[in-house]
Write a protein that holds these residues in place. Structure first.
Motif, PDB file in Angstrom:
ATOM      1  N   HIS A 362      66.539  32.908  29.404  1.00  0.00           N
ATOM      2  CA  HIS A 362      67.092  34.247  29.579  1.00  0.00           C
ATOM      3  C   HIS A 362      68.531  34.163  30.079  1.00  0.00           C
ATOM      4  O   HIS A 362      68.903  33.189  30.727  1.00  0.00           O
ATOM      5  CB  HIS A 362      66.245  35.058  30.570  1.00  0.00           C
ATOM      6  CG  HIS A 362      64.925  35.483  29.993  1.00  0.00           C
ATOM      7  ND1 HIS A 362      63.960  34.570  29.583  1.00  0.00           N
ATOM      8  CD2 HIS A 362      64.410  36.716  29.736  1.00  0.00           C
ATOM      9  CE1 HIS A 362      62.902  35.246  29.107  1.00  0.00           C
ATOM     10  NE2 HIS A 362      63.156  36.547  29.193  1.00  0.00           N
ATOM     11  N   PHE A 364      71.811  36.444  32.023  1.00  0.00           N
ATOM     12  CA  PHE A 364      72.277  37.653  32.696  1.00  0.00           C
ATOM     13  C   PHE A 364      73.280  38.365  31.791  1.00  0.00           C
ATOM     14  O   PHE A 364      74.039  37.738  31.054  1.00  0.00           O
ATOM     15  CB  PHE A 364      72.951  37.306  34.028  1.00  0.00           C
ATOM     16  CG  PHE A 364      71.984  36.900  35.102  1.00  0.00           C
ATOM     17  CD1 PHE A 364      71.157  37.840  35.706  1.00  0.00           C
ATOM     18  CD2 PHE A 364      71.898  35.574  35.526  1.00  0.00           C
ATOM     19  CE1 PHE A 364      70.257  37.473  36.700  1.00  0.00           C
ATOM     20  CE2 PHE A 364      71.009  35.198  36.517  1.00  0.00           C
ATOM     21  CZ  PHE A 364      70.182  36.150  37.106  1.00  0.00           C
ATOM     22  N   GLU A 373      63.353  32.745  33.154  1.00  0.00           N
ATOM     23  CA  GLU A 373      63.008  34.180  33.096  1.00  0.00           C
ATOM     24  C   GLU A 373      62.748  34.742  34.494  1.00  0.00           C
ATOM     25  O   GLU A 373      63.250  35.799  34.861  1.00  0.00           O
ATOM     26  CB  GLU A 373      61.765  34.368  32.216  1.00  0.00           C
ATOM     27  CG  GLU A 373      61.315  35.814  32.171  1.00  0.00           C
ATOM     28  CD  GLU A 373      60.115  36.048  31.268  1.00  0.00           C
ATOM     29  OE1 GLU A 373      59.827  37.232  30.990  1.00  0.00           O
ATOM     30  OE2 GLU A 373      59.478  35.060  30.840  1.00  0.00           O
ATOM     31  N   THR A 376      66.018  35.272  36.458  1.00  0.00           N
ATOM     32  CA  THR A 376      66.793  36.465  36.064  1.00  0.00           C
ATOM     33  C   THR A 376      66.080  37.725  36.549  1.00  0.00           C
ATOM     34  O   THR A 376      66.721  38.649  37.041  1.00  0.00           O
ATOM     35  CB  THR A 376      66.995  36.567  34.528  1.00  0.00           C
ATOM     36  OG1 THR A 376      65.738  36.389  33.878  1.00  0.00           O
ATOM     37  CG2 THR A 376      67.997  35.553  34.017  1.00  0.00           C
ATOM     38  N   SER A 380      67.888  40.302  39.290  1.00  0.00           N
ATOM     39  CA  SER A 380      68.274  41.606  38.733  1.00  0.00           C
ATOM     40  C   SER A 380      67.692  42.763  39.553  1.00  0.00           C
ATOM     41  O   SER A 380      68.114  43.906  39.397  1.00  0.00           O
ATOM     42  CB  SER A 380      67.809  41.721  37.287  1.00  0.00           C
ATOM     43  OG  SER A 380      66.394  41.739  37.249  1.00  0.00           O
ATOM     44  N   CYS A 395      74.944  38.840  39.144  1.00  0.00           N
ATOM     45  CA  CYS A 395      74.550  37.483  38.759  1.00  0.00           C
ATOM     46  C   CYS A 395      74.840  36.550  39.932  1.00  0.00           C
ATOM     47  O   CYS A 395      75.960  36.549  40.440  1.00  0.00           O
ATOM     48  CB  CYS A 395      75.358  37.050  37.537  1.00  0.00           C
ATOM     49  SG  CYS A 395      75.226  35.284  37.185  1.00  0.00           S
ATOM     50  N   TYR A 408      69.457  41.646  32.250  1.00  0.00           N
ATOM     51  CA  TYR A 408      69.324  40.325  31.609  1.00  0.00           C
ATOM     52  C   TYR A 408      68.645  40.501  30.262  1.00  0.00           C
ATOM     53  O   TYR A 408      68.143  41.573  29.941  1.00  0.00           O
ATOM     54  CB  TYR A 408      68.523  39.360  32.494  1.00  0.00           C
ATOM     55  CG  TYR A 408      67.087  39.777  32.751  1.00  0.00           C
ATOM     56  CD1 TYR A 408      66.042  39.317  31.953  1.00  0.00           C
ATOM     57  CD2 TYR A 408      66.770  40.640  33.801  1.00  0.00           C
ATOM     58  CE1 TYR A 408      64.728  39.702  32.185  1.00  0.00           C
ATOM     59  CE2 TYR A 408      65.456  41.033  34.043  1.00  0.00           C
ATOM     60  CZ  TYR A 408      64.441  40.561  33.230  1.00  0.00           C
ATOM     61  OH  TYR A 408      63.136  40.954  33.460  1.00  0.00           O
TER      62      TYR A 408
END
Length: 418
Positions: A362, A364, A373, A376, A380, A395, A408
């Motif tokens: 994944h 950002f 994953e 992120t 987030s 980030c 993301y």
């Protein structure tokens, strides 16, 4: 017992309390880490304890008397209540603790020098033109020298003459047990995550820490005179994943134990090689893509993967698909026709920010930093303090404010066609 060998090589038995990692730097400062100015700082047990604890309280009726009380060889905190009254709290040596100080000042009492983080400034041309909001002596961390090596945070640090001065304008008050306490101008905020720093982590609530280490709800604005409400059931004890905000820079605290479970740079490098070994291809140009090595993290490479941030399709760099009428920033993805920003992908190299050791699937948005994953998803959700009264998710690798629905996107790679 020490063997004679260990006495000559104390590094073999160094106890690490934890590390502080500054958000917004992907493994090192733009100019490189130097001395006490770096992107991460390890706190080790000191050869000799240097902690202090409060002892005598003096009430002085003139500033001169207050100065006389606070002698150069003794730590003290001075609370100026009015022109005619100052309370001086003397601190004595504490053989059970080690003290580490953090701030913008480069004077010797500061162990870790922190400057304002400029989002996305991986190059150094743009740094340090702004007026800093980080205090010269921002905060101190006191670690127990014996297991479990508890670390606690306090607002404000002692200056070169071993003093902390809270002037007339600073928020301060007498506590119920007759002691004094106060807040620094822009405050020291702390957030402890729920469920530790793991793939199950959830953001906690931001609080303000006082000079004596008490916990308060946030003031209306960063430097308001009125303190928030005291939060009785929370403490200033740092835990793995606690965030410390100094109004201009945010630090992540990782315990030694937490770091031992975190992926290493070696592991991230292995993941990078694994992705590259799968020979992902540009679905249009059919050229093979490859993530550049960890060391080259600001020069766009010709094989560098690029991504369309609205759909996640990964391509090599190309010039077509520009939407002229949208000032050239948005591009149309050749795979699915969705229109949005088109940016190069960079691996997140600072292992301390990862909540798990998952593959880099994944990125950002809008900066294109790639990690697992769960990592992120966690970052987030965290509202990071920005300026003096706003919060936004950013980030951790470059401090850019996140954009888009989630902040993301999942990357869609095309494998080789052979």
């Amino acid at each position: 017992m020490f063997s004679p060998d260990q006495e000559n090589h104390p590094s073999k038995v160094l106890v690490k309390y934890g590390e502080l990692i500054v958000l917004g730097y992907n493994g090192s400062l733009p100019n490189g880490d130097r001395g006490r100015r770096k992107s991460r700082f390890a706190l080790f047990k000191r050869p000799k304890a240097n902690g202090v604890k409060p002892s005598t309280v003096h009430i002085a009726c003139t500033p001169q008397a207050a100065k006389a009380i606070s002698n150069k060889d003794q730590h003290s905190i001075s609370y100026t209540l009015s022109r005619v009254q100052t309370v001086v709290v003397e601190y004595t040596h504490d053989s059970n603790t080690d003290m580490f100080q953090i701030g913008r000042s480069t004077e010797s009492p500061i162990d870790f020098v922190v400057t304002d983080t400029i989002p996305g400034s991986q190059s150094n041309s743009e740094t340090q033109s702004v007026q800093s909001t980080i205090s010269r002596f921002a905060c101190r961390i006191i670690c127990e020298r014996n297991p479990p090596f508890t670390a606690r945070i306090y607002a404000a640090g002692f200056d070169s003459s071993k003093n902390i001065f809270l002037g007339e304008k600073a928020a301060k008050w007498k506590t119920s047990d007759g002691q004094m306490d106060g807040l620094t101008t822009n405050g020291v905020l702390v957030m402890h995550p729920r469920n530790g720093f793991t793939e199950d982590s959830k953001p906690g609530v931001w609080r303000e820490i006082s000079v004596c280490g008490n916990v308060f709800s946030l003031r209306e604005t960063r430097s308001a005179q009125q303190r928030g409400k005291m939060v009785e059931n929370e403490t200033n004890q740092l835990q793995d994943g606690s965030l410390i905000d100094l109004c201009g820079a945010t630090l992540l605290w990782r315990t030694a134990e937490g770091l031992s479970r975190t992926p290493t740079v070696k592991h991230l490098e292995a993941l990078r090689q694994e992705i590259n070994a799968a020979r992902p291809q540009c679905p249009v140009g059919f050229n093979t893509l490859a993530f550049p090595s960890m060391k080259r993290k600001d020069v766009v490479d010709e094989k560098q993967p690029w991504v369309y941030l609205n759909c996640g399709h990964v391509h090599g760099y190309h010039n077509w698909g520009n939407k002229e009428e949208r000032d050239g920033k948005d591009r149309e993805c050749p795979m699915c026709r969705s229109v949005g920003p088109y940016v190069p992908l960079w691996l997140g190299c600072e292992a301390g920010f990862y909540v798990d050791a998952g593959p880099p699937t994944h990125a950002f948005s809008p900066c294109g930093h790639v990690c697992s994953e769960k990592t992120t998803a966690y970052w987030s959700q965290i509202p990071l303090p920005h300026g003096t009264h706003t919060f936004h998710a950013a980030c951790p690798f470059c401090a850019h404010q996140l954009s888009g629905e989630q902040g993301y996107i999942r990357l869609i790679f095309q494998g080789p066609l052979d």
